[in-house]
Design an enzyme around this catalytic site. Structure first.
Site, PDB file in Angstrom:
ATOM      1  N   ARG A   1       0.843  -1.192   0.000  1.00 11.13           N
ATOM      2  CA  ARG A   1       0.000   0.000   0.000  1.00 11.13           C
ATOM      3  C   ARG A   1       0.885   1.251   0.000  1.00 11.13           C
ATOM      4  O   ARG A   1       2.103   1.146   0.128  1.00 11.13           O
ATOM      5  CB  ARG A   1      -0.943  -0.004   1.212  1.00 11.13           C
ATOM      6  CG  ARG A   1      -0.199  -0.261   2.536  1.00 11.13           C
ATOM      7  CD  ARG A   1      -0.838   0.386   3.702  1.00 11.13           C
ATOM      8  NE  ARG A   1      -0.770   1.822   3.625  1.00 11.13           N
ATOM      9  CZ  ARG A   1       0.339   2.525   3.875  1.00 11.13           C
ATOM     10  NH1 ARG A   1       1.463   1.936   4.224  1.00 11.13           N
ATOM     11  NH2 ARG A   1       0.318   3.844   3.774  1.00 11.13           N
ATOM     12  N   GLY A   2       0.228   2.419  -0.098  1.00  8.23           N
ATOM     13  CA  GLY A   2       0.979   3.666  -0.201  1.00  8.23           C
ATOM     14  C   GLY A   2       1.172   3.973  -1.681  1.00  8.23           C
ATOM     15  O   GLY A   2       1.647   3.112  -2.437  1.00  8.23           O
ATOM     16  N   ALA A   3       0.815   5.204  -2.084  1.00 10.86           N
ATOM     17  CA  ALA A   3       0.760   5.511  -3.515  1.00 10.86           C
ATOM     18  C   ALA A   3       2.045   5.178  -4.277  1.00 10.86           C
ATOM     19  O   ALA A   3       2.001   4.443  -5.278  1.00 10.86           O
ATOM     20  CB  ALA A   3       0.377   6.984  -3.687  1.00 10.86           C
TER      21      ALA A   3
ATOM     22  N   ARG B   1      -6.513  -0.329  -7.458  1.00 10.30           N
ATOM     23  CA  ARG B   1      -6.772   0.789  -6.527  1.00 10.30           C
ATOM     24  C   ARG B   1      -7.003   2.043  -7.375  1.00 10.30           C
ATOM     25  O   ARG B   1      -6.125   2.424  -8.146  1.00 10.30           O
ATOM     26  CB  ARG B   1      -5.586   1.034  -5.580  1.00 10.30           C
ATOM     27  CG  ARG B   1      -5.094  -0.098  -4.734  1.00 10.30           C
ATOM     28  CD  ARG B   1      -5.684  -0.278  -3.361  1.00 10.30           C
ATOM     29  NE  ARG B   1      -6.130   0.791  -2.553  1.00 10.30           N
ATOM     30  CZ  ARG B   1      -5.485   1.291  -1.482  1.00 10.30           C
ATOM     31  NH1 ARG B   1      -4.306   0.832  -1.161  1.00 10.30           N
ATOM     32  NH2 ARG B   1      -6.030   2.243  -0.739  1.00 10.30           N
TER      33      ARG B   1
ATOM     34  N   ASP C   1      -2.097  10.917  -2.352  1.00 10.17           N
ATOM     35  CA  ASP C   1      -2.342   9.845  -3.327  1.00 10.17           C
ATOM     36  C   ASP C   1      -2.530  10.402  -4.729  1.00 10.17           C
ATOM     37  O   ASP C   1      -2.321   9.699  -5.717  1.00 10.17           O
ATOM     38  CB  ASP C   1      -3.551   9.018  -2.915  1.00 10.17           C
ATOM     39  CG  ASP C   1      -3.182   8.152  -1.735  1.00 10.17           C
ATOM     40  OD1 ASP C   1      -3.215   8.660  -0.601  1.00 10.17           O
ATOM     41  OD2 ASP C   1      -2.786   6.988  -1.954  1.00 10.17           O
TER      42      ASP C   1
ATOM     43  N   GLN D   1      -3.346   2.778   9.632  1.00  3.56           N
ATOM     44  CA  GLN D   1      -1.997   2.889   9.057  1.00  3.56           C
ATOM     45  C   GLN D   1      -1.058   3.694   9.960  1.00  3.56           C
ATOM     46  O   GLN D   1       0.160   3.623   9.807  1.00  3.56           O
ATOM     47  CB  GLN D   1      -2.052   3.549   7.664  1.00  3.56           C
ATOM     48  CG  GLN D   1      -2.619   2.679   6.579  1.00  3.56           C
ATOM     49  CD  GLN D   1      -4.099   2.933   6.379  1.00  3.56           C
ATOM     50  OE1 GLN D   1      -4.817   3.258   7.326  1.00  3.56           O
ATOM     51  NE2 GLN D   1      -4.572   2.772   5.168  1.00  3.56           N
TER      52      GLN D   1
ATOM     53  N   ASN E   1      -5.879  12.442  -0.220  1.00  7.44           N
ATOM     54  CA  ASN E   1      -5.050  11.640   0.687  1.00  7.44           C
ATOM     55  C   ASN E   1      -5.994  10.872   1.610  1.00  7.44           C
ATOM     56  O   ASN E   1      -7.224  11.028   1.554  1.00  7.44           O
ATOM     57  CB  ASN E   1      -4.079  12.525   1.476  1.00  7.44           C
ATOM     58  CG  ASN E   1      -3.002  11.710   2.188  1.00  7.44           C
ATOM     59  OD1 ASN E   1      -2.361  10.856   1.562  1.00  7.44           O
ATOM     60  ND2 ASN E   1      -2.812  11.920   3.471  1.00  7.44           N
ATOM     61  N   LYS E   2      -5.405  10.060   2.451  1.00  6.65           N
ATOM     62  CA  LYS E   2      -6.183   9.173   3.331  1.00  6.65           C
ATOM     63  C   LYS E   2      -7.306   9.926   4.046  1.00  6.65           C
ATOM     64  O   LYS E   2      -7.109  11.061   4.502  1.00  6.65           O
ATOM     65  CB  LYS E   2      -5.221   8.534   4.334  1.00  6.65           C
ATOM     66  CG  LYS E   2      -5.820   7.558   5.301  1.00  6.65           C
ATOM     67  CD  LYS E   2      -6.614   6.459   4.654  1.00  6.65           C
ATOM     68  CE  LYS E   2      -5.830   5.680   3.621  1.00  6.65           C
ATOM     69  NZ  LYS E   2      -6.697   4.802   2.786  1.00  6.65           N
TER      70      LYS E   2
HETATM   71  O1  MRU Z   1      -4.874   3.306   1.472  1.00  6.30           O
HETATM   72  P1  MRU Z   1      -3.398   3.507   1.620  1.00  6.30           P
HETATM   73  O2  MRU Z   1      -2.856   3.020   2.922  1.00  6.30           O
HETATM   74  O3  MRU Z   1      -2.636   3.002   0.419  1.00  6.30           O
HETATM   75  O4  MRU Z   1      -3.251   5.103   1.633  1.00  6.30           O
HETATM   76  C1  MRU Z   1      -2.001   5.677   1.788  1.00  6.30           C
HETATM   77  C2  MRU Z   1      -2.031   7.143   1.953  1.00  6.30           C
HETATM   78  O5  MRU Z   1      -3.066   7.783   1.942  1.00  6.30           O
HETATM   79  C3  MRU Z   1      -0.701   7.830   2.013  1.00  6.30           C
HETATM   80  O6  MRU Z   1      -0.768   8.985   2.792  1.00  6.30           O
HETATM   81  C4  MRU Z   1      -0.298   8.224   0.597  1.00  6.30           C
HETATM   82  O7  MRU Z   1      -0.370   7.127  -0.262  1.00  6.30           O
HETATM   83  C5  MRU Z   1       1.062   8.766   0.547  1.00  6.30           C
HETATM   84  S1  MRU Z   1       2.256   7.487   0.764  1.00  6.30           S
HETATM   85  C6  MRU Z   1       3.794   8.086   0.577  1.00  6.30           C
END
Ligand code: MRU
Length: 368
Positions: free
Chosen positions: A53-55, A90, A245, A205, A255-256
C-alpha cells in the site's frame, strides 16, 4: 553505514527466475513477514488486499507486476492484460496509472522477445527514481522544519512537534517515504522532534508510522484521529505534514480519509499544513479534486478490528455486526487553499496550477 530500509526486494528462484518479495503490511506491526510475489495475479491481489500500500509503492510494485506477467506472455495481449488487471486494483493513487503508462511506453515499441528484460530494467529504474525523489523531498522538507524550529527559538527547551496522518514513510514508498522523509532528515541532523501519529481509522496505518518511527528512534505518540483539533488548540502542534495519493492541477490533494479535517483544524489554529509528494503523484489531467476518483472500500474494514490477544497472537474481532450499514470512503480531498505548500523532489511549491507548473513545466500540456 547501514542501508535505508525498503519494503521490497528481488530474489532469484532456483530456476533463475526473478521473484519479488514485499513486506506484508497487513501483518505489521505485529509480525514482519516477507510475502513472495511471482505472478501477475499475486501482485494484483497483494495490492487489492493492501498487503502492499501507499501511492508510490503501489506504482513500483505494479511495474514489477508487469515484468512478472511478461515472463509468462510477452506478446501484446499479455502486456494489455497485465496493465488492465493492475490498473483496476486501486483507483485513487495515481502513481499506479503513472507507472503502468511508463511501462507501456517503454515496452510497446519493442518486439516481444526483448520485452521481459526491458520490463525488469524499467521497473528497477522506477524504483530507484522513487528512492532518489524521496531523499530530495527529505532535504527540501528539512529546510522548512529548520525554519519552523528557528521561528520558535524562544521555546528551545521543547522539540518541534509534528503531526502526520496515515503512513507516508518508507513502508509506503521504496525508501524514506514522502511525509516522513523530512522527519528522517531532521532526526539525522540531530533536531529534537516529537511526532503525533494519528491512528488513521479504519485501517490504522498510523500504527505502521509508529512502527517505523520506533525502529528509527524518533520520539512519537499515537493519538486517536479525533485528538488532532484538541492538540492544535493546546499549542502542541507546530507543523502538520501528510503524503498524497493524487494532487490535481489546481493543487487540491487526495489523501487518506481524515486528512482534510486536519487541514481545516490547522488553518483555524494558523498551523502550517504541508503535503509531501513526488512528481508521479501529480495529475494535471484532473483539473481539481472533484475529478479524482475516491475509492470506496469494503465495510468489513470498519466492522472488524485487528490486534493481539492476551497470548500476543494476531486476532480479528468484530465490533459492528455484518448487517449494520457502514460506509468506507478511503480518501478525501483537501482543497488547495488549505495547503500551505507542497514539498516535492524539485522543491517547495505553492499548491496551485502556477506553483506546480513552474516546477513541472512538462506537465502543462496535460492540463485538462
Ligand atoms: O490506502 P493507503 O494506505 O494506500 O493510503 C495511503 C495514503 O493515503 C498515504 O498517505 C499516501 O499514499 C502517501 S504514501 C507516501
Amino acid at each position: 553505514m547501514t542501508s535505508a530500509p525498503r519494503p521490497l526486494r528481488l530474489d532469484k528462484t532456483s530456476s533463475g527466475a526473478l521473484r519479488l518479495f514485499v513486506l506484508d503490511q497487513t501483518r505489521l506491526p505485529y509480525e514482519v513477514h516477507w510475502l513472495p510475489l511471482d505472478s501477475l495475479d499475486a501482485v494484483a491481489g497483494a495490492i487489492r488486499r493492501m498487503q502492499v500500500r501507499g501511492a508510490p509503492l503501489i506504482g513500483v510494485v505494479a511495474a514489477y507486476g508487469v515484468a512478472l506477467a511478461l515472463s509468462r506472455n510477452a506478446r501484446d495481449a499479455g502486456l494489455a492484460r497485465a496493465v488492465s488487471e493492475l490498473a483496476g486494483t486501486r483507483p485513487t493513487a495515481v502513481n499506479l496509472q503513472w507507472a503502468l503508462a511508463r511501462m507501456q511506453q517503454r515496452l510497446i515499441p519493442l518486439p516481444p522477445e526483448r520485452r521481459l528484460e526491458a520490463a525488469w530494467r524499467e521497473a528497477d529504474a522506477i524504483a530507484e527514481a522513487d528512492a532518489a525523489q524521496n531523499r530530495a523531498i527529505g532535504q527540501h522538507g528539512l529546510t522548512l522544519l529548520q525554519a519552523h524550529a528557528r521561528e520558535r527559538s524562544n521555546q528551545k527547551d521543547r522539540p518541534l512537534q509534528i503531526m502526520t496522518h496515515c503512513n507516508a514513510g518508507w513502508l509506503a514508498t521504496v525508501e524514506q517515504g514522502t511525509a516522513l522523509a523530512p522527519l528522517y532528515a531532521a532526526h539525522a541532523e540531530g533536531m529534537a522532534l516529537q511526532v503525533w501519529v494519528s491512528e488513521t481509522r479504519p485501517r490504522n496505518q498510523g500504527l505502521l508510522t509508529a512502527w517505523e518511527l520506533s525502529e528509527a528512534g524518533i520520539p512519537y505518540t499515537v493519538v486517536a484521529d479525533n485528538a488532532a483539533g484538541f492538540l492544535m488548540a493546546e499549542g502542541q502542534v507546530d507543523v502538520v505534514i501528510t503524503g498524497a495519493d493524487r494532487v490535481a492541477a489546481n493543487g487540491d490533494v487526495a489523501n487518506k480519509i481524515g486528512t482534510c479535517l486536519k487541514a481545516l483544524a490547522a488553518r483555524h489554529w494558523a498551523i502550517p499544513f504541508y503535503v509531501a509528494a513526488p512528481g508521479s503523484t501529480l495529475d494535471f489531467q484532473c483539473a481539481d479534486g472533484r475529478a479524482i476518483p475516491i475509492e470506496a472500500r469494503d465495510g468489513d474494514e470498519l466492522r472488524l478490528v485487528d490486534g493481539l490477544d492476551a497470548a500476543n497472537c494476531p486476532q480479528r474481532l468484530r465490533q459492528i455486526s455484518q448487517t449494520e450499514p457502514v460506509a468506507n470512503p478511503a480518501f478525501d480531498i483537501t482543497p488547495a487553499e488549505l495547503v500551505t505548500a507542497l514539498i516535492t523532489e524539485r522543491g517547495i511549491a505553492p499548491a496551485s496550477w502556477e506553483g506546480l507548473s513552474r516546477l513541472y513545466p512538462e506537465l502543462r500540456h496535460e492540463s485538462a
